[in-house]
Design an enzyme around this catalytic site. Structure first.
Site, PDB file in Angstrom:
ATOM      1  N   VAL A  65       0.812  -1.230   0.000  1.00 25.60           N
ATOM      2  CA  VAL A  65       0.000   0.000   0.000  1.00 25.60           C
ATOM      3  C   VAL A  65       0.839   1.272   0.000  1.00 25.60           C
ATOM      4  O   VAL A  65       0.323   2.353  -0.275  1.00 25.60           O
ATOM      5  CB  VAL A  65      -1.006   0.036   1.187  1.00 25.60           C
ATOM      6  CG1 VAL A  65      -1.998  -1.103   1.107  1.00 25.60           C
ATOM      7  CG2 VAL A  65      -0.289   0.058   2.534  1.00 25.60           C
ATOM      8  N   ASN A  90      -6.714  -1.126   6.490  1.00 23.75           N
ATOM      9  CA  ASN A  90      -6.269  -1.771   7.728  1.00 23.75           C
ATOM     10  C   ASN A  90      -4.763  -2.038   7.773  1.00 23.75           C
ATOM     11  O   ASN A  90      -4.188  -2.181   8.854  1.00 23.75           O
ATOM     12  CB  ASN A  90      -7.053  -3.094   7.882  1.00 23.75           C
ATOM     13  CG  ASN A  90      -6.423  -4.044   8.869  1.00 23.75           C
ATOM     14  OD1 ASN A  90      -6.586  -3.903  10.080  1.00 23.75           O
ATOM     15  ND2 ASN A  90      -5.667  -5.023   8.380  1.00 23.75           N
ATOM     16  N   SER A 142      -6.071   3.544  15.996  1.00 25.91           N
ATOM     17  CA  SER A 142      -5.679   2.815  17.206  1.00 25.91           C
ATOM     18  C   SER A 142      -5.980   3.697  18.411  1.00 25.91           C
ATOM     19  O   SER A 142      -6.038   4.934  18.290  1.00 25.91           O
ATOM     20  CB  SER A 142      -4.170   2.542  17.136  1.00 25.91           C
ATOM     21  OG  SER A 142      -3.683   2.105  18.388  1.00 25.91           O
ATOM     22  N   TYR A 155       4.556   5.392  15.500  1.00 22.87           N
ATOM     23  CA  TYR A 155       3.265   4.701  15.334  1.00 22.87           C
ATOM     24  C   TYR A 155       2.113   5.623  15.753  1.00 22.87           C
ATOM     25  O   TYR A 155       1.115   5.762  15.046  1.00 22.87           O
ATOM     26  CB  TYR A 155       3.282   3.423  16.178  1.00 22.87           C
ATOM     27  CG  TYR A 155       2.035   2.584  16.085  1.00 22.87           C
ATOM     28  CD1 TYR A 155       1.779   1.802  14.961  1.00 22.87           C
ATOM     29  CD2 TYR A 155       1.108   2.544  17.132  1.00 22.87           C
ATOM     30  CE1 TYR A 155       0.636   1.013  14.877  1.00 22.87           C
ATOM     31  CE2 TYR A 155      -0.035   1.755  17.056  1.00 22.87           C
ATOM     32  CZ  TYR A 155      -0.268   0.993  15.926  1.00 22.87           C
ATOM     33  OH  TYR A 155      -1.391   0.206  15.846  1.00 22.87           O
ATOM     34  N   ALA A 157       2.011   8.865  15.919  1.00 23.80           N
ATOM     35  CA  ALA A 157       1.839   9.977  14.977  1.00 23.80           C
ATOM     36  C   ALA A 157       1.064   9.498  13.748  1.00 23.80           C
ATOM     37  O   ALA A 157       0.165  10.186  13.253  1.00 23.80           O
ATOM     38  CB  ALA A 157       3.200  10.541  14.568  1.00 23.80           C
ATOM     39  N   SER A 158       1.376   8.309  13.274  1.00 19.10           N
ATOM     40  CA  SER A 158       0.677   7.795  12.076  1.00 19.10           C
ATOM     41  C   SER A 158      -0.801   7.549  12.378  1.00 19.10           C
ATOM     42  O   SER A 158      -1.673   7.864  11.561  1.00 19.10           O
ATOM     43  CB  SER A 158       1.347   6.512  11.560  1.00 19.10           C
ATOM     44  OG  SER A 158       1.079   5.397  12.411  1.00 19.10           O
ATOM     45  N   LYS A 159      -1.100   6.995  13.553  1.00 21.53           N
ATOM     46  CA  LYS A 159      -2.488   6.660  13.874  1.00 21.53           C
ATOM     47  C   LYS A 159      -3.307   7.899  14.224  1.00 21.53           C
ATOM     48  O   LYS A 159      -4.508   7.968  13.943  1.00 21.53           O
ATOM     49  CB  LYS A 159      -2.528   5.638  15.016  1.00 21.53           C
ATOM     50  CG  LYS A 159      -1.953   4.268  14.628  1.00 21.53           C
ATOM     51  CD  LYS A 159      -2.737   3.639  13.490  1.00 21.53           C
ATOM     52  CE  LYS A 159      -2.271   2.238  13.141  1.00 21.53           C
ATOM     53  NZ  LYS A 159      -3.029   1.644  12.031  1.00 21.53           N
TER      54      LYS A 159
HETATM   55  P1  NAD Z   1      -0.974  -8.018  11.619  1.00 21.20           P
HETATM   56  O1  NAD Z   1       0.508  -7.853  11.533  1.00 21.20           O
HETATM   57  O2  NAD Z   1      -1.534  -9.337  11.977  1.00 21.20           O
HETATM   58  O3  NAD Z   1      -1.656  -7.580  10.255  1.00 21.20           O
HETATM   59  C1  NAD Z   1      -1.193  -6.527   9.466  1.00 21.20           C
HETATM   60  C2  NAD Z   1      -1.328  -6.954   8.012  1.00 21.20           C
HETATM   61  O4  NAD Z   1      -0.958  -5.830   7.201  1.00 21.20           O
HETATM   62  C3  NAD Z   1      -0.360  -8.095   7.659  1.00 21.20           C
HETATM   63  O5  NAD Z   1      -1.021  -9.078   6.894  1.00 21.20           O
HETATM   64  C4  NAD Z   1       0.716  -7.397   6.831  1.00 21.20           C
HETATM   65  O6  NAD Z   1       1.345  -8.252   5.886  1.00 21.20           O
HETATM   66  C5  NAD Z   1      -0.085  -6.276   6.191  1.00 21.20           C
HETATM   67  N1  NAD Z   1       0.740  -5.161   5.771  1.00 21.20           N
HETATM   68  C6  NAD Z   1       1.653  -4.480   6.516  1.00 21.20           C
HETATM   69  N2  NAD Z   1       2.250  -3.544   5.752  1.00 21.20           N
HETATM   70  C7  NAD Z   1       1.687  -3.615   4.509  1.00 21.20           C
HETATM   71  C8  NAD Z   1       1.885  -2.912   3.300  1.00 21.20           C
HETATM   72  N3  NAD Z   1       2.819  -1.947   3.179  1.00 21.20           N
HETATM   73  N4  NAD Z   1       1.113  -3.231   2.231  1.00 21.20           N
HETATM   74  C9  NAD Z   1       0.190  -4.222   2.316  1.00 21.20           C
HETATM   75  N5  NAD Z   1      -0.006  -4.950   3.418  1.00 21.20           N
HETATM   76  C10 NAD Z   1       0.719  -4.647   4.518  1.00 21.20           C
HETATM   77  O7  NAD Z   1      -1.444  -6.906  12.651  1.00 21.20           O
HETATM   78  P2  NAD Z   1      -2.893  -6.541  13.234  1.00 21.20           P
HETATM   79  O8  NAD Z   1      -2.778  -6.500  14.690  1.00 21.20           O
HETATM   80  O9  NAD Z   1      -3.950  -7.349  12.616  1.00 21.20           O
HETATM   81  O10 NAD Z   1      -2.988  -5.032  12.748  1.00 21.20           O
HETATM   82  C11 NAD Z   1      -3.887  -4.604  11.755  1.00 21.20           C
HETATM   83  C12 NAD Z   1      -4.108  -3.118  11.905  1.00 21.20           C
HETATM   84  O11 NAD Z   1      -4.699  -2.863  13.181  1.00 21.20           O
HETATM   85  C13 NAD Z   1      -2.831  -2.277  11.857  1.00 21.20           C
HETATM   86  O12 NAD Z   1      -3.088  -1.088  11.152  1.00 21.20           O
HETATM   87  C14 NAD Z   1      -2.568  -1.986  13.322  1.00 21.20           C
HETATM   88  O13 NAD Z   1      -1.828  -0.813  13.510  1.00 21.20           O
HETATM   89  C15 NAD Z   1      -3.975  -1.847  13.842  1.00 21.20           C
HETATM   90  N6  NAD Z   1      -4.099  -2.028  15.287  1.00 21.20           N
HETATM   91  C16 NAD Z   1      -3.689  -3.181  15.886  1.00 21.20           C
HETATM   92  C17 NAD Z   1      -3.809  -3.303  17.261  1.00 21.20           C
HETATM   93  C18 NAD Z   1      -3.353  -4.544  17.983  1.00 21.20           C
HETATM   94  O14 NAD Z   1      -3.199  -4.480  19.214  1.00 21.20           O
HETATM   95  N7  NAD Z   1      -3.151  -5.656  17.314  1.00 21.20           N
HETATM   96  C19 NAD Z   1      -4.365  -2.258  18.019  1.00 21.20           C
HETATM   97  C20 NAD Z   1      -4.780  -1.098  17.376  1.00 21.20           C
HETATM   98  C21 NAD Z   1      -4.653  -0.997  16.001  1.00 21.20           C
END
Ligand code: NAD
Length: 264
Positions: A65, A90, A142, A155, A157-159
């Site tokens: 992405v 996501n 987040s 992180y 700052a991005s969120k």
């Molecule tokens: P995860 O690592 O299981 O999933 C992230 C997915 O994004 C992976 O499949 C990865 O390959 C894909 N990805 C990463 N960079 C990419 C790129 N440049 N292009 C395409 N795909 C890409 O993590 P998750 O916990 O499921 O996180 C998903 C989202 O939720 C993220 O944005 C994360 O910041 C957010 N989030 C997670 C939590 C948590 O505690 N797990 C809390 C708040 C927010």
């Protein structure tokens, strides 16, 4: 089980794993046509196989992405399959580095994927949605987009950026029939943190900070995406939804205080 998404085309970025996979799975279980963008080819293949075996229709795109020409090409190809009705932005990474040690590379990588990547995908998809005067954008922010945490300056700052990005998209595109909202999960056990945090750390974290006394599961978070994408949410746009077991509501009471106020 309702079937709100029969034949509706839903694009989930980062849908090969964790939260994105569960969101895709739940949309699939309600009849959606799924498209997944993910840069992890192996995980993408595995996720596609699993969803296909469950009887869902999946178009996998091996797409990063943060690379705009690839995003534009993948969105154009996905639109040819069927008009995209819902975008779930996501894809994200979470590097943990104390502020004084964050390198320029770590900073840019985090912002490029988590914020700029969401912009590339949203702009590309919304140009198509605008022509149809219909669409929904859901951005995965987040809890860390709303308050600080040690080691997460890049992180966070991005969120935080994603939240105001969402509000602005919402007000600019409302007259074109496009809604945009942000979702802010607290700590959710998923591959993003499996390798970094031990089970013991997670248990102590929940005990110390989370009023509901456990960390989140992907199944705690996915349903709000299905609600926000639905016609039941037709009057909701530009908003930020926190799902964190109560962590952001305030300071949790310690055990001794709880004992003092216990109602017998
Ligand atoms: P995860 O690592 O299981 O999933 C992230 C997915 O994004 C992976 O499949 C990865 O390959 C894909 N990805 C990463 N960079 C990419 C790129 N440049 N292009 C395409 N795909 C890409 O993590 P998750 O916990 O499921 O996180 C998903 C989202 O939720 C993220 O944005 C994360 O910041 C957010 N989030 C997670 C939590 C948590 O505690 N797990 C809390 C708040 C927010």
């Amino acid at each position: 089980m309702t079937h709100r998404y029969v034949d509706k085309h839903i694009l989930v970025t980062g849908g090969a794993s964790g939260l994105g996979f569960e969101i895709a799975r739940q949309f699939g279980s309600e009849g959606a046509l799924l498209t997944i963008f993910d840069y992890n080819e192996l995980a993408l293949q595995k996720a596609t196989d699993t969803l296909t075996q469950s009887g869902y229709h999946v178009n996998p795109f091996h797409t990063d992405v943060s690379v705009q020409p690839d995003v534009i090409e993948a969105v154009a190809a996905a639109e040819k399959i069927a008009p995209i009705e819902v975008l779930v932005n996501n894809a994200g990474i979470c590097l943990v580095t104390p502020f004084l040690n964050i390198t320029k590379q770590e900073w840019h990588k985090t912002l490029d994927i988590n914020l700029t990547g969401a912009f590339y995908v949203a702009q590309s998809v919304c140009r198509h949605m605008a022509e149809r005067k219909r669409g929904v954008v859901l951005n995965m922010s987040s809890k860390n987009g709303l308050d600080g945490e040690f080691g997460h300056a890049h992180y966070n700052a991005s969120k935080a950026g994603l939240i105001l990005f969402t509000k602005t998209v919402a007000i600019e595109l409302a007259h074109l029939g496009i809604r945009a909202n942000a979702v802010c999960p607290g700590y959710v056990r998923s591959p993003i943190n499996y390798e970094v945090d031990s089970d013991e750390f997670v248990e102590q974290f929940a005990e110390r900070y989370i009023p509901i006394n456990r960390v989140g599961k992907v199944t705690d978070v996915a349903p709000i995406f299905l609600f926000l994408a639905s016609d039941e949410a037709a009057y909701i746009t530009g908003q930020t939804f926190v799902i964190d077991g109560g962590q952001l509501a305030g300071m949790k009471a310690g055990d001794s205080l709880l004992q003092e106020i216990r109602l017998d």
